[in-house]
Design a protein around this motif. Structure first.
Motif, short mmCIF file in Angstrom:
data_model
loop_
_atom_site.label_atom_id
_atom_site.label_comp_id
_atom_site.label_asym_id
_atom_site.label_seq_id
_atom_site.Cartn_x
_atom_site.Cartn_y
_atom_site.Cartn_z
N GLY A 86 9.62 2.58 10.61
CA GLY A 86 9.66 3.75 9.74
C GLY A 86 8.31 4.37 9.48
N PHE A 87 7.25 3.54 9.42
CA PHE A 87 5.91 4.08 9.13
C PHE A 87 5.40 5.02 10.21
CE2 PHE A 87 1.24 3.61 8.87
CZ PHE A 87 1.05 4.14 7.60
N LEU A 144 0.83 -1.21 0.00
CA LEU A 144 0.00 0.00 0.00
C LEU A 144 0.87 1.26 0.00
CD1 LEU A 144 -2.76 -1.02 2.57
CD2 LEU A 144 -3.06 -0.74 0.11
N ILE A 145 1.89 1.26 0.84
CA ILE A 145 2.78 2.44 0.93
C ILE A 145 3.49 2.65 -0.39
CG2 ILE A 145 4.80 3.40 2.11
CD1 ILE A 145 3.97 1.71 4.58
N GLU A 147 6.82 11.64 2.44
CA GLU A 147 7.42 10.76 3.46
C GLU A 147 7.11 9.30 3.19
OE1 GLU A 147 6.99 9.90 8.26
OE2 GLU A 147 6.46 11.89 7.49
N ASN A 148 5.84 9.01 2.91
CA ASN A 148 5.45 7.63 2.66
C ASN A 148 5.95 7.12 1.31
OD1 ASN A 148 4.25 7.16 5.10
ND2 ASN A 148 2.15 7.45 4.39
N LYS A 149 6.01 8.02 0.31
CA LYS A 149 6.55 7.60 -0.99
C LYS A 149 8.00 7.15 -0.85
CE LYS A 149 3.70 10.35 -4.18
NZ LYS A 149 3.71 11.47 -5.15
N THR A 150 8.76 7.92 -0.09
CA THR A 150 10.17 7.56 0.14
C THR A 150 10.27 6.25 0.90
OG1 THR A 150 10.77 9.91 0.19
CG2 THR A 150 12.35 8.35 1.12
N LEU A 151 9.44 6.13 1.96
CA LEU A 151 9.45 4.89 2.75
C LEU A 151 9.07 3.70 1.89
CD1 LEU A 151 9.65 3.41 5.49
CD2 LEU A 151 7.22 3.97 5.85
N GLY A 152 8.08 3.88 1.00
CA GLY A 152 7.64 2.78 0.15
C GLY A 152 8.75 2.26 -0.74
N LYS A 153 9.53 3.17 -1.33
CA LYS A 153 10.64 2.77 -2.19
C LYS A 153 11.73 2.04 -1.41
CE LYS A 153 9.87 6.66 -5.34
NZ LYS A 153 10.40 7.97 -5.80
N LEU A 154 11.94 2.49 -0.16
CA LEU A 154 13.01 1.91 0.65
C LEU A 154 12.61 0.58 1.30
CD1 LEU A 154 14.29 5.14 2.45
CD2 LEU A 154 15.46 3.89 0.62
#
Length: 413
Positions: A319-320, A287-288, A296-303
């Motif tokens: 991280g979320f 989902l992220i 913030e969430n876009k970066t977290l999703g990629k990582l």
């Protein structure tokens, strides 16, 4: 409240005997996984392939390789628990491990042909092995710390000196278990393994033999995770020996072409239920990665999508975050419980293949793990796709609420 829970969990997870048990089980995991690979190859669900293996005479040897690795987990754990506990006490770990092995064999009944029952060298011997290794190491430490040992001159090589130092403690350890064996025999108990299984393992097995029991375990693990404590580390020393016994029973039945006796096994919990890690966060990671609007969430999703795909959940957990985040409690608990119910009944009704006893490495990505754990059945992969999709629906409103809040903050800055 948080501090109290963390303190309690820290005391439990750092208790020296539980740590030795956890590390001892982990030390035996390579044998279990290697044995599972040989078993899967020998019994892969393609009739032409297994017939070919049988015709050329290889299948028997592949099964023997499985029995010689997974099948001696009781012996391996007995040695490794004693070894790890002795290291904690800073006494000779090798001597403690070897004395535990000798004590374990002493307590194991002998067959009429002077052989040992193979099942007791494997998972059926786990509980006797655990008890023997812990008590043996405590006795060994008692003698060593009080210098009740044979002391050699300083000119003697250290390895020889350590060997002689273990003679006196070792004699009393073997004598102690010899007396226990005699007392058991003269009270009509010739199988100490069966006694332990009926008095300790059977009552505990309610946690891993029944659906309510495993849901209770999941609740406990999720509860500790929500406070930032590794839930599996807290419950693992108690339930993992039982789960591995269930896995091994399925392995033996699978090799014999018999009905698999257990649904709830080691791989059921750690591969089928916890897809992506604690809280079934594979769904949240997807989902992220796919639907985030906030930077913030876009970066977290990629990582996070790559590590979570290999069951490393920490990027999402911290991280979320889901840890110590009261808004995420509901999906974090509900997702694994729903996954458990769906998977359990799908297997119980014969829609999905039961775990065949092949312990899959915990880093194996979901879907692949389901395929392998079910013995190469597509249904094992399909059920994981279904449960991940359902978990995405469970997580979605909570994810969306968090993402909207983060987006508003970013637009306000």
């Amino acid at each position: 409240m948080i501090d109290k829970v963390q303190n309690i969990a820290a005391k439990i997870s750092s208790q020296r005997h539980l740590v030795a048990l956890r590390d001892g089980m982990a030390s035996a995991m390579p044998l279990i996984i290697i044995g599972s690979v040989f078993m899967l190859v020998a019994n892969f669900p393609v009739q032409g392939f297994t017939d070919w293996l049988a015709d050329i005479g290889i299948q028997t040897f592949l099964n023997k390789a499985s029995n010689s690795t997974f099948g001696i987990v009781g012996l391996a754990v007995t040695f490794s628990i004693a070894y790890n506990l002795a290291k904690h006490y800073k006494v000779d770990p090798l001597s403690a491990g070897l004395l535990s092995l000798g004590s374990f064999v002493l307590l194991t009944p002998i067959l009429d042909n002077n052989g040992f029952p193979m099942q007791y060298l494997g998972s059926a011997g786990l509980f006797v092995g655990i008890i023997v290794s812990l008590i043996t190491t405590e006795i060994f430490k008692f003698f060593v710390n009080r210098n009740i040992t044979i002391k050699m001159p300083e000119t003697v090589p250290p390895n020889v000196s350590r060997a002689f130092a273990a003679i006196l403690p070792g004699f009393f350890i073997i004598l102690f278990w010899f007396i226990i064996m005699l007392l058991a025999h003269y009270t009509g108990i010739d199988d100490i393994h069966a006694l332990i299984a009926n008095t300790i393992a059977k009552p505990l097995s309610v946690l891993t033999k029944t659906l309510p029991g495993i849901i209770f375990v999941i609740f406990i693990q999720c509860f500790f995770w929500m406070f930032g404590i590794h839930g599996a580390n807290v419950t693992g020393p108690i339930i993992e020996p039982l789960l591995l016994q269930n896995s091994d029973a399925n392995r033996i039945a699978y090799q014999a072409g018999e009905e698999l006796p257990n649904i709830i096994t080691y791989e059921f919990l750690y591969n089928f239920v916890f897809s992506g890690g604690a809280g079934c966060v594979m769904a949240l990671a997807i989902l992220i990665f796919l639907f985030s609007k906030s930077k913030e969430n876009k970066t977290l999703g990629k990582l996070s999508i790559a590590p979570v795909s290999f069951q490393v959940a920490e990027p999402v957990l911290f991280g979320f975050p889901t840890i110590l985040n009261i808004k995420m409690v509901i999906p974090f608990v509900v997702a694994p419980v729903v996954t458990t119910l769906i998977t359990y009944f799908a297997m119980d009704w014969g829609l999905v293949g039961k775990p065949v006893g092949a312990v899959i490495p915990w880093t194996t990505p979901p879907v692949i793990a389901g395929f392998l754990a079910s013995g190469g059945k597509i249904s094992g992969a399909v059920i994981q796709i279904i449960t991940i999709a359902i978990n995405m629906a469970i997580y979605y409103p909570f994810f969306k609420m968090d993402d909207n809040e983060k987006l508003k903050r970013e637009l306000a800055d």
